[in-house]
Design a protein around this motif. Structure first.
Motif, PDB file in Angstrom:
ATOM      1  N   ASP A   1     -14.992  46.682   9.218  1.00  0.00           N
ATOM      2  CA  ASP A   1     -15.448  47.635  10.351  1.00  0.00           C
ATOM      3  C   ASP A   1     -16.387  47.093  11.533  1.00  0.00           C
ATOM      4  OD1 ASP A   1     -14.140  49.716   9.179  1.00  0.00           O
ATOM      5  OD2 ASP A   1     -16.074  50.585   8.188  1.00  0.00           O
ATOM      6  N   ASN A   2     -17.151  45.997  11.038  1.00  0.00           N
ATOM      7  CA  ASN A   2     -17.889  45.205  12.086  1.00  0.00           C
ATOM      8  C   ASN A   2     -17.187  44.482  12.991  1.00  0.00           C
ATOM      9  OD1 ASN A   2     -20.284  46.525  11.266  1.00  0.00           O
ATOM     10  ND2 ASN A   2     -20.870  45.063   9.513  1.00  0.00           N
ATOM     11  N   HIS A   3     -16.040  43.750  12.059  1.00  0.00           N
ATOM     12  CA  HIS A   3     -15.236  42.976  12.919  1.00  0.00           C
ATOM     13  C   HIS A   3     -14.465  43.397  14.135  1.00  0.00           C
ATOM     14  CE1 HIS A   3     -13.141  39.306  13.560  1.00  0.00           C
ATOM     15  NE2 HIS A   3     -12.028  39.926  13.599  1.00  0.00           N
ATOM     16  N   GLN A   4     -14.225  44.893  13.577  1.00  0.00           N
ATOM     17  CA  GLN A   4     -13.011  45.599  14.630  1.00  0.00           C
ATOM     18  C   GLN A   4     -14.193  45.965  16.048  1.00  0.00           C
ATOM     19  OE1 GLN A   4     -11.160  48.615  12.665  1.00  0.00           O
ATOM     20  NE2 GLN A   4     -10.173  47.229  10.912  1.00  0.00           N
ATOM     21  N   ALA A   5     -15.230  46.326  15.499  1.00  0.00           N
ATOM     22  CA  ALA A   5     -16.158  46.780  16.815  1.00  0.00           C
ATOM     23  C   ALA A   5     -16.566  45.376  17.526  1.00  0.00           C
ATOM     24  CB  ALA A   5     -17.613  47.376  16.148  1.00  0.00           C
TER      25      ALA A   5
ATOM     26  N   VAL B   1     -14.949  34.692  25.173  1.00  0.00           N
ATOM     27  CA  VAL B   1     -13.974  35.578  24.032  1.00  0.00           C
ATOM     28  C   VAL B   1     -13.559  34.581  23.045  1.00  0.00           C
ATOM     29  CG1 VAL B   1     -12.179  37.120  23.828  1.00  0.00           C
ATOM     30  CG2 VAL B   1     -13.688  37.328  25.890  1.00  0.00           C
ATOM     31  N   ILE B   2     -13.095  33.509  23.386  1.00  0.00           N
ATOM     32  CA  ILE B   2     -12.472  32.495  22.666  1.00  0.00           C
ATOM     33  C   ILE B   2     -13.263  32.085  21.510  1.00  0.00           C
ATOM     34  CG2 ILE B   2     -11.004  30.413  22.374  1.00  0.00           C
ATOM     35  CD1 ILE B   2      -9.969  30.805  25.233  1.00  0.00           C
ATOM     36  N   LYS B   3     -14.375  31.718  22.137  1.00  0.00           N
ATOM     37  CA  LYS B   3     -15.520  31.349  21.143  1.00  0.00           C
ATOM     38  C   LYS B   3     -15.879  32.409  20.025  1.00  0.00           C
ATOM     39  CE  LYS B   3     -17.948  28.265  24.571  1.00  0.00           C
ATOM     40  NZ  LYS B   3     -19.175  28.207  25.509  1.00  0.00           N
ATOM     41  N   TRP B   4     -16.252  33.399  20.341  1.00  0.00           N
ATOM     42  CA  TRP B   4     -16.711  34.418  19.587  1.00  0.00           C
ATOM     43  C   TRP B   4     -15.725  34.980  18.974  1.00  0.00           C
ATOM     44  CZ3 TRP B   4     -21.410  35.045  17.812  1.00  0.00           C
ATOM     45  CH2 TRP B   4     -22.533  34.259  18.550  1.00  0.00           C
ATOM     46  N   MET B   5     -14.564  35.139  19.188  1.00  0.00           N
ATOM     47  CA  MET B   5     -13.170  35.439  18.313  1.00  0.00           C
ATOM     48  C   MET B   5     -13.045  34.576  17.033  1.00  0.00           C
ATOM     49  SD  MET B   5     -11.565  37.865  19.142  1.00  0.00           S
ATOM     50  CE  MET B   5      -9.788  37.579  18.349  1.00  0.00           C
ATOM     51  N   ASP B   6     -13.616  33.117  17.316  1.00  0.00           N
ATOM     52  CA  ASP B   6     -13.266  32.349  16.064  1.00  0.00           C
ATOM     53  C   ASP B   6     -14.567  32.511  15.351  1.00  0.00           C
ATOM     54  OD1 ASP B   6     -12.432  30.090  14.601  1.00  0.00           O
ATOM     55  OD2 ASP B   6     -13.807  28.921  15.468  1.00  0.00           O
ATOM     56  N   LEU B   7     -15.832  32.552  15.808  1.00  0.00           N
ATOM     57  CA  LEU B   7     -17.109  32.841  15.302  1.00  0.00           C
ATOM     58  C   LEU B   7     -17.195  34.141  14.422  1.00  0.00           C
ATOM     59  CD1 LEU B   7     -19.443  31.518  18.074  1.00  0.00           C
ATOM     60  CD2 LEU B   7     -18.890  30.415  15.799  1.00  0.00           C
ATOM     61  N   PHE B   8     -16.673  35.295  14.940  1.00  0.00           N
ATOM     62  CA  PHE B   8     -16.649  36.748  14.226  1.00  0.00           C
ATOM     63  C   PHE B   8     -15.603  36.379  13.180  1.00  0.00           C
ATOM     64  CE2 PHE B   8     -18.789  38.804  17.768  1.00  0.00           C
ATOM     65  CZ  PHE B   8     -19.809  39.331  17.106  1.00  0.00           C
TER      66      PHE B   8
ATOM     67  N   VAL C   1     -14.765  42.682  18.011  1.00  0.00           N
ATOM     68  CA  VAL C   1     -13.481  42.453  18.855  1.00  0.00           C
ATOM     69  C   VAL C   1     -13.324  43.450  20.050  1.00  0.00           C
ATOM     70  CG1 VAL C   1     -11.001  41.959  18.776  1.00  0.00           C
ATOM     71  CG2 VAL C   1     -12.341  41.421  16.827  1.00  0.00           C
ATOM     72  N   SER C   2     -13.635  44.697  19.644  1.00  0.00           N
ATOM     73  CA  SER C   2     -13.264  45.789  20.693  1.00  0.00           C
ATOM     74  C   SER C   2     -14.542  45.217  21.913  1.00  0.00           C
ATOM     75  CB  SER C   2     -13.626  46.854  20.004  1.00  0.00           C
ATOM     76  OG  SER C   2     -13.606  48.022  21.332  1.00  0.00           O
ATOM     77  N   HIS C   3     -15.660  44.964  21.422  1.00  0.00           N
ATOM     78  CA  HIS C   3     -16.653  44.636  22.474  1.00  0.00           C
ATOM     79  C   HIS C   3     -16.169  43.719  23.170  1.00  0.00           C
ATOM     80  CE1 HIS C   3     -20.116  43.444  24.465  1.00  0.00           C
ATOM     81  NE2 HIS C   3     -20.364  42.375  23.655  1.00  0.00           N
ATOM     82  N   LEU C   4     -15.482  42.391  22.801  1.00  0.00           N
ATOM     83  CA  LEU C   4     -15.188  41.435  23.481  1.00  0.00           C
ATOM     84  C   LEU C   4     -14.151  41.432  24.344  1.00  0.00           C
ATOM     85  CD1 LEU C   4     -15.003  38.525  20.382  1.00  0.00           C
ATOM     86  CD2 LEU C   4     -16.906  38.983  22.194  1.00  0.00           C
ATOM     87  N   PHE C   5     -13.435  42.446  24.191  1.00  0.00           N
ATOM     88  CA  PHE C   5     -12.120  42.708  25.024  1.00  0.00           C
ATOM     89  C   PHE C   5     -12.363  43.918  25.944  1.00  0.00           C
ATOM     90  CE2 PHE C   5     -10.081  39.932  22.006  1.00  0.00           C
ATOM     91  CZ  PHE C   5      -9.191  39.319  22.701  1.00  0.00           C
ATOM     92  N   GLU C   6     -13.465  44.648  26.060  1.00  0.00           N
ATOM     93  CA  GLU C   6     -13.873  45.852  26.589  1.00  0.00           C
ATOM     94  C   GLU C   6     -14.059  45.427  28.113  1.00  0.00           C
ATOM     95  OE1 GLU C   6     -17.050  47.676  25.187  1.00  0.00           O
ATOM     96  OE2 GLU C   6     -18.418  46.180  25.552  1.00  0.00           O
ATOM     97  N   GLY C   7     -13.993  44.255  28.552  1.00  0.00           N
ATOM     98  CA  GLY C   7     -14.317  43.690  29.854  1.00  0.00           C
ATOM     99  C   GLY C   7     -15.826  43.152  30.193  1.00  0.00           C
ATOM    100  N   GLY C   8     -15.880  42.288  30.906  1.00  0.00           N
ATOM    101  CA  GLY C   8     -17.111  41.668  31.340  1.00  0.00           C
ATOM    102  C   GLY C   8     -17.535  40.514  30.619  1.00  0.00           C
TER     103      GLY C   8
END
Length: 207
Positions: A156-160, A175-182, A162-169
């Motif tokens: 659930d936390n991971h989905q939240a 995004v690339i860095k944090w997608m891997d870290l998460f 990823v959603s934050h990373l792609f919501e804009g801004g």
């Protein structure tokens, strides 16, 4: 029933020491997230825990090769040792990416995920310690259920996140860095569940 299990407790000593390094690495990762960017010394402590866990894993597998009677099936020992080692390997690989990616901030949801990982690693540690005392599924079930619950919470936390990373801004490189870290912290939590499944299988076969 006549007990054919050896009195030698060395395997359990190795399992428990491995589980302690897993928990230590998970706690260090939380410390890294909380104290960012002052992380250099913490990364080294995680590396030290990973190296110590590797040594223990090698000791366990060497002992497995030369021991005639083992506490439970050889393939289950191999899988348990490998599963525990995989968790700390994932934590180490994750920690090393912070300087490699030149991360310049800490995502609050990442810190939250590290707390889930610590809770899962604690439950793994406790279940591994219980294995020395009992092979009955009922004696480990509460901890195994907790690990599964924490894995769901991590999802659930991971989905939240990823959603934050792609919501804009958020900058595309971030995004690339944090997608891997998460993704890697979630993978470490998943590997805790893998160990839980191995422990469940061991207890069902030997209880």
């Amino acid at each position: 029933m006549f007990n054919l299990l050896p009195k030698d407790t060395a395997f359990f000593d190795l399992f428990e020491a491995l589980a302690e390094h897993v928990l230590s690495g998970a706690k260090c990762l939380t410390e890294l997230a909380a104290q960012f960017p002052a992380i250099k010394g913490i990364i080294q402590r995680i590396r030290d825990a990973e190296h110590a866990a590797d040594d223990l894993a090698h000791q366990a597998l060497e002992r497995l090769d030369r021991t005639f009677i083992t506490p439970f099936d050889r393939e289950d020992i191999h899988e348990l040792v490998g599963g525990l080692d995989d968790i700390i390997d994932e934590i180490d690989a994750l920690a090393k990416r912070f300087p490699m990616y030149h991360a310049n901030h800490m995502e609050p949801l990442f810190l939250k995920q590290t707390h889930v990982l610590v809770a899962a690693a604690t439950a793994v540690r406790d279940a591994v310690h219980q294995l020395r005392k009992s092979h009955r599924i009922t004696d480990l079930s509460a901890r195994l259920i907790e690990i599964h619950r924490l894995e769901n919470e991590g999802d659930d936390n991971h989905q939240a996140a990823v959603s934050h990373l792609f919501e804009g801004g958020v900058e595309p490189l971030e995004v690339i860095k944090w997608m891997d870290l998460f993704g890697r912290v979630e993978k470490a939590i998943d590997k805790c569940e893998d160990v839980s499944n191995t422990l469940e299988r061991i207890t069902l076969k030997n209880g």
